[in-house]
Scaffold this motif. Sequence first.
Motif, PDB file in Angstrom:
ATOM      1  N   MET A   1       0.850  -1.156   0.000  1.00  0.00           N
ATOM      2  CA  MET A   1       0.000   0.000   0.000  1.00  0.00           C
ATOM      3  C   MET A   1       0.909   1.237   0.000  1.00  0.00           C
ATOM      4  N   LYS A   2       0.566   2.197  -0.838  1.00  0.00           N
ATOM      5  CA  LYS A   2       1.365   3.408  -0.969  1.00  0.00           C
ATOM      6  C   LYS A   2       0.591   4.615  -0.441  1.00  0.00           C
ATOM      7  N   ARG A   3       1.362   5.690  -0.138  1.00  0.00           N
ATOM      8  CA  ARG A   3       0.757   6.935   0.349  1.00  0.00           C
ATOM      9  C   ARG A   3      -0.229   7.499  -0.660  1.00  0.00           C
ATOM     10  N   GLU A   4       0.168   7.434  -1.919  1.00  0.00           N
ATOM     11  CA  GLU A   4      -0.673   8.013  -2.970  1.00  0.00           C
ATOM     12  C   GLU A   4      -2.020   7.294  -3.040  1.00  0.00           C
ATOM     13  N   ASP A   5      -1.980   5.966  -2.854  1.00  0.00           N
ATOM     14  CA  ASP A   5      -3.219   5.189  -2.900  1.00  0.00           C
ATOM     15  C   ASP A   5      -4.154   5.598  -1.761  1.00  0.00           C
ATOM     16  N   ILE A   6      -3.602   5.819  -0.576  1.00  0.00           N
ATOM     17  CA  ILE A   6      -4.416   6.231   0.568  1.00  0.00           C
ATOM     18  C   ILE A   6      -4.965   7.637   0.341  1.00  0.00           C
ATOM     19  N   ALA A   7      -4.133   8.511  -0.211  1.00  0.00           N
ATOM     20  CA  ALA A   7      -4.568   9.899  -0.450  1.00  0.00           C
ATOM     21  C   ALA A   7      -5.697   9.933  -1.470  1.00  0.00           C
ATOM     22  N   ALA A  13      -7.124  13.600   3.562  1.00  0.00           N
ATOM     23  CA  ALA A  13      -6.519  12.984   4.740  1.00  0.00           C
ATOM     24  C   ALA A  13      -5.215  13.689   5.046  1.00  0.00           C
ATOM     25  N   THR A  14      -4.926  13.902   6.338  1.00  0.00           N
ATOM     26  CA  THR A  14      -3.698  14.562   6.747  1.00  0.00           C
ATOM     27  C   THR A  14      -2.557  13.557   6.750  1.00  0.00           C
ATOM     28  N   GLU A  15      -1.353  14.094   6.847  1.00  0.00           N
ATOM     29  CA  GLU A  15      -0.161  13.239   6.876  1.00  0.00           C
ATOM     30  C   GLU A  15      -0.210  12.296   8.080  1.00  0.00           C
ATOM     31  N   GLU A  16      -0.681  12.773   9.209  1.00  0.00           N
ATOM     32  CA  GLU A  16      -0.784  11.941  10.409  1.00  0.00           C
ATOM     33  C   GLU A  16      -1.734  10.777  10.177  1.00  0.00           C
ATOM     34  N   GLN A  17      -2.839  11.050   9.543  1.00  0.00           N
ATOM     35  CA  GLN A  17      -3.824  10.003   9.271  1.00  0.00           C
ATOM     36  C   GLN A  17      -3.244   8.960   8.297  1.00  0.00           C
ATOM     37  N   ILE A  18      -2.594   9.444   7.260  1.00  0.00           N
ATOM     38  CA  ILE A  18      -1.986   8.520   6.287  1.00  0.00           C
ATOM     39  C   ILE A  18      -0.914   7.686   6.978  1.00  0.00           C
ATOM     40  N   ASN A  19      -0.076   8.305   7.828  1.00  0.00           N
ATOM     41  CA  ASN A  19       0.970   7.588   8.571  1.00  0.00           C
ATOM     42  C   ASN A  19       0.348   6.544   9.506  1.00  0.00           C
ATOM     43  N   ALA A  20      -0.767   6.866  10.131  1.00  0.00           N
ATOM     44  CA  ALA A  20      -1.436   5.933  11.054  1.00  0.00           C
ATOM     45  C   ALA A  20      -1.950   4.720  10.286  1.00  0.00           C
ATOM     46  N   VAL A  21      -2.549   4.961   9.109  1.00  0.00           N
ATOM     47  CA  VAL A  21      -3.044   3.847   8.294  1.00  0.00           C
ATOM     48  C   VAL A  21      -1.872   2.977   7.838  1.00  0.00           C
ATOM     49  N   LEU A  22      -0.773   3.613   7.432  1.00  0.00           N
ATOM     50  CA  LEU A  22       0.409   2.860   6.987  1.00  0.00           C
ATOM     51  C   LEU A  22       1.027   2.061   8.142  1.00  0.00           C
ATOM     52  N   ASP A  23       1.015   2.625   9.355  1.00  0.00           N
ATOM     53  CA  ASP A  23       1.539   1.902  10.526  1.00  0.00           C
ATOM     54  C   ASP A  23       0.697   0.660  10.824  1.00  0.00           C
ATOM     55  N   ILE A  24      -0.620   0.832  10.780  1.00  0.00           N
ATOM     56  CA  ILE A  24      -1.513  -0.319  11.026  1.00  0.00           C
ATOM     57  C   ILE A  24      -1.281  -1.383   9.959  1.00  0.00           C
ATOM     58  N   ASN A  25      -1.171  -0.921   8.717  1.00  0.00           N
ATOM     59  CA  ASN A  25      -0.942  -1.864   7.618  1.00  0.00           C
ATOM     60  C   ASN A  25       0.401  -2.577   7.787  1.00  0.00           C
ATOM     61  N   SER A  26       1.432  -1.857   8.203  1.00  0.00           N
ATOM     62  CA  SER A  26       2.766  -2.450   8.399  1.00  0.00           C
ATOM     63  C   SER A  26       2.747  -3.514   9.499  1.00  0.00           C
ATOM     64  N   LYS A  27       1.995  -3.228  10.597  1.00  0.00           N
ATOM     65  CA  LYS A  27       1.896  -4.210  11.678  1.00  0.00           C
ATOM     66  C   LYS A  27       1.226  -5.491  11.188  1.00  0.00           C
ATOM     67  N   ASP A  28       0.135  -5.338  10.437  1.00  0.00           N
ATOM     68  CA  ASP A  28      -0.575  -6.522   9.913  1.00  0.00           C
ATOM     69  C   ASP A  28       0.326  -7.312   8.956  1.00  0.00           C
ATOM     70  N   ILE A  29       0.968  -6.594   8.074  1.00  0.00           N
ATOM     71  CA  ILE A  29       1.852  -7.264   7.109  1.00  0.00           C
ATOM     72  C   ILE A  29       3.039  -7.892   7.829  1.00  0.00           C
ATOM     73  N   GLY A  30       3.570  -7.213   8.826  1.00  0.00           N
ATOM     74  CA  GLY A  30       4.716  -7.736   9.580  1.00  0.00           C
ATOM     75  C   GLY A  30       4.388  -9.036  10.298  1.00  0.00           C
ATOM     76  N   SER A  31       3.227  -9.083  10.966  1.00  0.00           N
ATOM     77  CA  SER A  31       2.864 -10.305  11.688  1.00  0.00           C
ATOM     78  C   SER A  31       2.597 -11.446  10.706  1.00  0.00           C
ATOM     79  N   ALA A  32       1.938 -11.146   9.578  1.00  0.00           N
ATOM     80  CA  ALA A  32       1.692 -12.185   8.570  1.00  0.00           C
ATOM     81  C   ALA A  32       3.009 -12.653   7.971  1.00  0.00           C
ATOM     82  N   LYS A  33       3.933 -11.721   7.776  1.00  0.00           N
ATOM     83  CA  LYS A  33       5.233 -12.051   7.204  1.00  0.00           C
ATOM     84  C   LYS A  33       6.013 -12.973   8.141  1.00  0.00           C
TER      85      LYS A  33
END
Length: 156
Positions: A1-7, A13-33
């Motif tokens: 997932m990329k920033r541009e896709d979220i935007a 959406a603010t930068e904080e919101q986009i960063n929060a979504v990316l953090d949640i996505n990274s945690k999910d991907i990290g645990s699955a990985k």
Amino acid sequence: MKREDIAKIFEGATEEQINAVLDINSKDIGSAKKKLEIERDKYKNQLETAQNSLKEFEGVDVNELQSKIKTLTSDLETKDTECQQKIADMKFNSVLDGAISKSGAKNTKAVKALLDLDTLKTSKNQAEDITKALDEIKKDNDYMFTSDEPFQNPII
């Protein structure tokens, strides 16, 4: 997932919101990985174990093993037949010795010598045929057996 896709999906959406979504996505991907990496490592170990096991069989002649198996199977069948024959002989000898003893023979070896043992061994009803054969021998050779008759002329 990329920033541009979220935007694009969340307009404004603010930068904080986009960063929060990316953090949640990274945690999910990290645990699955991590789960996938653990499973991958498990399969790698199994593959290595299987390959090492197969290396142990390198140079083994399958045809030679099959011929050895056939030879051993044949030997086992031969031994089984021998054992069955020995058991049958022991049973026959037990029946024969019991019948001779019961008949009152004075000398077991002498009575056995007069019997046709091969015919008696192949008989279907051994006990009965042995008894008949012993009765015939007793008629012709009564001196070889103890007698139940009283003495005709006892010396007193």
